[in-house]
Design an enzyme around this catalytic site. Structure first.
Site, mmCIF file in Angstrom:
data_model
loop_
_atom_site.group_PDB
_atom_site.id
_atom_site.type_symbol
_atom_site.label_atom_id
_atom_site.label_comp_id
_atom_site.label_asym_id
_atom_site.label_seq_id
_atom_site.Cartn_x
_atom_site.Cartn_y
_atom_site.Cartn_z
ATOM 1 N N CYS A 194 42.352 39.695 33.579
ATOM 2 C CA CYS A 194 41.165 40.349 33.027
ATOM 3 C C CYS A 194 40.143 39.256 32.751
ATOM 4 C CB CYS A 194 41.529 41.130 31.763
ATOM 5 S SG CYS A 194 42.332 40.111 30.492
ATOM 6 N N ARG B 120 31.940 44.651 35.907
ATOM 7 C CA ARG B 120 32.214 43.222 35.744
ATOM 8 C C ARG B 120 32.962 42.685 36.960
ATOM 9 N NH1 ARG B 120 34.983 41.510 30.416
ATOM 10 N NH2 ARG B 120 34.297 39.467 31.162
#
Length: 293
Positions: A249, A190
């Site tokens: 995050c 990611r």
């Protein structure tokens, strides 16, 4: 004097607690156990798991209902609630300034750490995360219950916010310009933009470093020893005492597990970019980087 000393001795002193330590505290009236299990892909799964079986006496605390404010067009997926609103939630579940709180989730600490961080954010220090979570508890054959917790006397928790623990998007940009470290704890795929299963844009904040939160755990699913964590963060991000990073995050949840690992490693002072990637990409003027690791 003796009573005060005993009270001080029973407070939680480390950010991570073992199953054996929790088992010793479980019968104490001033110990609140919070089940933080949650699944991003199935928001109802956490409560269903709690209903199917939980650590005796544990109250379920839901990420979206209890840990987050409503999403707006400018926020990330899990914005922080107002401190006073969060304090009302804590009062509702029977918490006071004298309560010791142990948080757990399914195992990796990602969701439990969000509550751990938020409690410290509103001024409550006696809180820890269960090492290995519910998986470790069950693997050791410890008791599991389906019964709801006994009602706790409603108390009044007063928030004492610590705004210095949070950074917003402009603060992130300013910190990077000063040469401070921004650590993205999402998985490498990611971070690099190779895949993005949740958010509308793939990639990362330009200048960010990557240390996936799963790397804080050993093969047994428990946190690495403090010295190992300190070495890991120093080697991968340059973090050390006096040089704690900002953590981010996807939405400000798993980043808290990184901050928990830093605290366990003796690297205090880390800050949370609460909006994280899902907020950063709301403004197309903000840069996006891809590749790297």
């Amino acid at each position: 004097m003796a009573g005060k000393m005993q009270a001080a001795e029973k407070r939680l002193r480390t950010p991570i607690i073992s199953t054996a330590e929790l088992a010793e505290r479980l019968s104490r009236e001033d110990c609140l156990v919070a089940d933080c299990r949650f699944e991003l892909s199935d928001p109802g799964a956490g409560r269903a798991a709690w209903q199917a079986g939980h650590i005796p006496g544990a109250v379920h605390v839901d990420l979206e209902r209890d840990h987050s404010a409503p999403v707006t067009p400018t926020t990330g997926r899990h914005p922080l609630p107002a401190p006073d609103d969060f304090a009302e939630t804590l009062s509702r579940i029977g918490m006071s300034e004298g309560t010791d709180v142990v948080c757990y989730d399914a195992g990796n600490g990602a969701f439990a750490a969000r509550l751990w961080w938020m409690l410290r954010w509103v001024g409550h220090e006696s809180v820890a995360v269960l090492d290995g979570g519910f998986a470790a508890w069950v693997a050791e054959g410890r008791p599991v219950s389906r019964d709801p917790p006994a009602p706790r006397a409603r108390s009044r928790f007063t928030a004492r916010p610590r705004p210095e623990m949070v950074v917003d998007a402009p603060g992130v940009a300013a910190a990077l310009a000063r040469g401070e470290a921004l650590v993205d704890v999402r998985g490498a795929e990611r971070f690099t933009g190779a895949t993005e299963p949740i958010d509308a844009v793939a990639g990362h904040v330009p200048g960010a470093l990557n240390l996936p939160f799963a790397d804080n755990l050993g093969a047994d699913g428990r946190f690495r020893a403090p010295a190992e964590l300190a070495a890991l963060w120093r080697e991968r991000t340059g973090s050390q005492p006096g040089r704690a990073p900002i953590c981010m995050c996807g939405s400000g949840v798993t980043a808290c597990q990184g901050l928990l690992a830093l605290e366990a490693a003796g690297i205090a002072g880390g800050r949370l970019y609460a909006g994280s990637w899902s907020e950063w990409i709301r403004d197309p003027a903000r840069g996006v980087a891809r590749g790297g690791s």
